[in-house]
Design an enzyme around this catalytic site. Sequence first.
Site, PDB file in Angstrom:
ATOM      1  N   GLY A  31       0.804  -1.211   0.000  1.00 25.48           N
ATOM      2  CA  GLY A  31       0.000   0.000   0.000  1.00 25.48           C
ATOM      3  C   GLY A  31       0.839   1.263   0.000  1.00 25.48           C
ATOM      4  O   GLY A  31       2.022   1.251  -0.306  1.00 25.48           O
ATOM      5  N   LEU A  33       0.585   3.681  -2.142  1.00 26.12           N
ATOM      6  CA  LEU A  33       1.043   3.513  -3.517  1.00 26.12           C
ATOM      7  C   LEU A  33       1.508   4.823  -4.155  1.00 26.12           C
ATOM      8  O   LEU A  33       1.006   5.896  -3.855  1.00 26.12           O
ATOM      9  CB  LEU A  33      -0.080   2.906  -4.358  1.00 26.12           C
ATOM     10  CG  LEU A  33      -0.651   1.569  -3.852  1.00 26.12           C
ATOM     11  CD1 LEU A  33      -1.701   1.050  -4.825  1.00 26.12           C
ATOM     12  CD2 LEU A  33       0.438   0.541  -3.642  1.00 26.12           C
ATOM     13  N   ALA A  35       3.651   6.266  -8.115  1.00 19.80           N
ATOM     14  CA  ALA A  35       3.695   6.013  -9.557  1.00 19.80           C
ATOM     15  C   ALA A  35       4.472   4.755  -9.916  1.00 19.80           C
ATOM     16  O   ALA A  35       4.198   4.114 -10.929  1.00 19.80           O
ATOM     17  CB  ALA A  35       4.305   7.221 -10.271  1.00 19.80           C
ATOM     18  N   GLY A  36       5.441   4.371  -9.085  1.00 15.21           N
ATOM     19  CA  GLY A  36       6.174   3.146  -9.339  1.00 15.21           C
ATOM     20  C   GLY A  36       5.275   1.923  -9.255  1.00 15.21           C
ATOM     21  O   GLY A  36       5.385   1.000 -10.074  1.00 15.21           O
ATOM     22  N   HIS A  37       4.380   1.905  -8.266  1.00 13.40           N
ATOM     23  CA  HIS A  37       3.436   0.798  -8.149  1.00 13.40           C
ATOM     24  C   HIS A  37       2.492   0.745  -9.354  1.00 13.40           C
ATOM     25  O   HIS A  37       2.186  -0.341  -9.868  1.00 13.40           O
ATOM     26  CB  HIS A  37       2.599   0.940  -6.873  1.00 13.40           C
ATOM     27  CG  HIS A  37       3.378   0.798  -5.609  1.00 13.40           C
ATOM     28  ND1 HIS A  37       3.655   1.870  -4.785  1.00 13.40           N
ATOM     29  CD2 HIS A  37       3.946  -0.286  -5.019  1.00 13.40           C
ATOM     30  CE1 HIS A  37       4.339   1.445  -3.743  1.00 13.40           C
ATOM     31  NE2 HIS A  37       4.535   0.153  -3.858  1.00 13.40           N
ATOM     32  N   GLN A  61       7.784  -8.763   8.223  1.00 11.32           N
ATOM     33  CA  GLN A  61       8.999  -8.344   7.531  1.00 11.32           C
ATOM     34  C   GLN A  61       9.572  -7.047   8.093  1.00 11.32           C
ATOM     35  O   GLN A  61      10.562  -6.534   7.569  1.00 11.32           O
ATOM     36  CB  GLN A  61       8.755  -8.205   6.030  1.00 11.32           C
ATOM     37  CG  GLN A  61       7.852  -7.067   5.594  1.00 11.32           C
ATOM     38  CD  GLN A  61       7.542  -7.128   4.112  1.00 11.32           C
ATOM     39  OE1 GLN A  61       6.823  -8.021   3.654  1.00 11.32           O
ATOM     40  NE2 GLN A  61       8.067  -6.188   3.340  1.00 11.32           N
ATOM     41  N   GLN A 154      15.365  -8.427  -2.996  1.00  5.94           N
ATOM     42  CA  GLN A 154      14.060  -9.065  -2.840  1.00  5.94           C
ATOM     43  C   GLN A 154      13.643  -9.782  -4.120  1.00  5.94           C
ATOM     44  O   GLN A 154      13.138 -10.909  -4.081  1.00  5.94           O
ATOM     45  CB  GLN A 154      13.012  -8.024  -2.463  1.00  5.94           C
ATOM     46  CG  GLN A 154      11.592  -8.562  -2.419  1.00  5.94           C
ATOM     47  CD  GLN A 154      10.589  -7.498  -2.044  1.00  5.94           C
ATOM     48  OE1 GLN A 154      10.414  -7.176  -0.884  1.00  5.94           O
ATOM     49  NE2 GLN A 154       9.914  -6.926  -3.032  1.00  5.94           N
ATOM     50  N   VAL A 177      11.538   3.075 -11.134  1.00  6.23           N
ATOM     51  CA  VAL A 177      10.933   4.338 -11.551  1.00  6.23           C
ATOM     52  C   VAL A 177      11.491   5.438 -10.652  1.00  6.23           C
ATOM     53  O   VAL A 177      11.537   5.286  -9.424  1.00  6.23           O
ATOM     54  CB  VAL A 177       9.396   4.279 -11.448  1.00  6.23           C
ATOM     55  CG1 VAL A 177       8.774   5.606 -11.865  1.00  6.23           C
ATOM     56  CG2 VAL A 177       8.859   3.140 -12.303  1.00  6.23           C
ATOM     57  N   SER A 187       7.734   4.308  -1.032  1.00  2.90           N
ATOM     58  CA  SER A 187       6.757   4.751  -0.040  1.00  2.90           C
ATOM     59  C   SER A 187       7.438   5.449   1.120  1.00  2.90           C
ATOM     60  O   SER A 187       6.851   6.320   1.772  1.00  2.90           O
ATOM     61  CB  SER A 187       5.956   3.549   0.465  1.00  2.90           C
ATOM     62  OG  SER A 187       5.222   2.958  -0.582  1.00  2.90           O
TER      63      SER A 187
END
Length: 288
Positions: A31, A33, A35-37, A61, A154, A177, A187
């Site tokens: 969440g 969010l 522009a990359g998401h 995590q 990751q 991005v 984020s």
Amino acid sequence: MIIVQAIDALREELKSWRKAGEIIAFVPTMGNLHAGHIALVKRAQALGSKVVVSIFVNPTQFDRKEDLAAYPRTLAEDCSKLQAGGADLVFTPTPALMYPTGGLATKVEVPGISELLEGASRPGHFTGVSTVVCKLFHLVQPNVAVFGEKDFQQLMLIRQMVRDLDMDIHIEGLPTVREVDGLALSSRNGYLTTAERKLAAGLQLTLREVVDALHKSRQDYAALQAEAMQSLVSRGFQPDYVEIRRTVDLLPAQVGDENLVVLGSAWLGKARLIDNIPLTLKKLTETS
């Protein structure tokens, strides 16, 4: 766009899609969010006929309770962005739904890669990542899943897990991005003050200096890393690491390795920023 929280509702919807022959593309997120998401969602649209996005702030995590507590929850705004971005379904499970026993009774671990770099800096982080992604893959059963390359380690971890467990899922990586000044979208950028934001692109600039030096045939990797750490300090950061690694396994690069990635992490105020730049060195040819 469909929004579901219950596992039964998710499975019922996905069952009808599979029966209709839909190709399901999946984008897992926590969440908040940006522009990359949405770029991940757009890529998922190109790879599948239906796009599922999960929004779940995964407690297992986070290595610090205060970081988990402070992480922004912006579900309504996120769903609006996803609807505009073309997602077909948003899965919004609660921690109680994902971890009915209150924690990780069963764990999925990827030894080796999970203990390096981010894993060393954030103990237990990647066990939480691999376990929740494995569970989400089991619930959604996508044909393809899309991840950003900003979280390079990751992405490698997920690919290794999928290979090792013979999951029939194609893992697609999307290049990072960035803002106009080069700062990788994250984020966590929201934690930056106005003054810190003006400095934040310094992490990418520092990594770029290392990449430029490598392309100029510098091979003293340890010295390059030390210089980059000092450069980050001079730019106002508290550096965690700058490392030159092999892209194949993230082990320390050796002279003669061609496919490399320069990775860095540093604190700027309350924000811990990460970034990376992959590169391929030209193979040196012997001359007579």
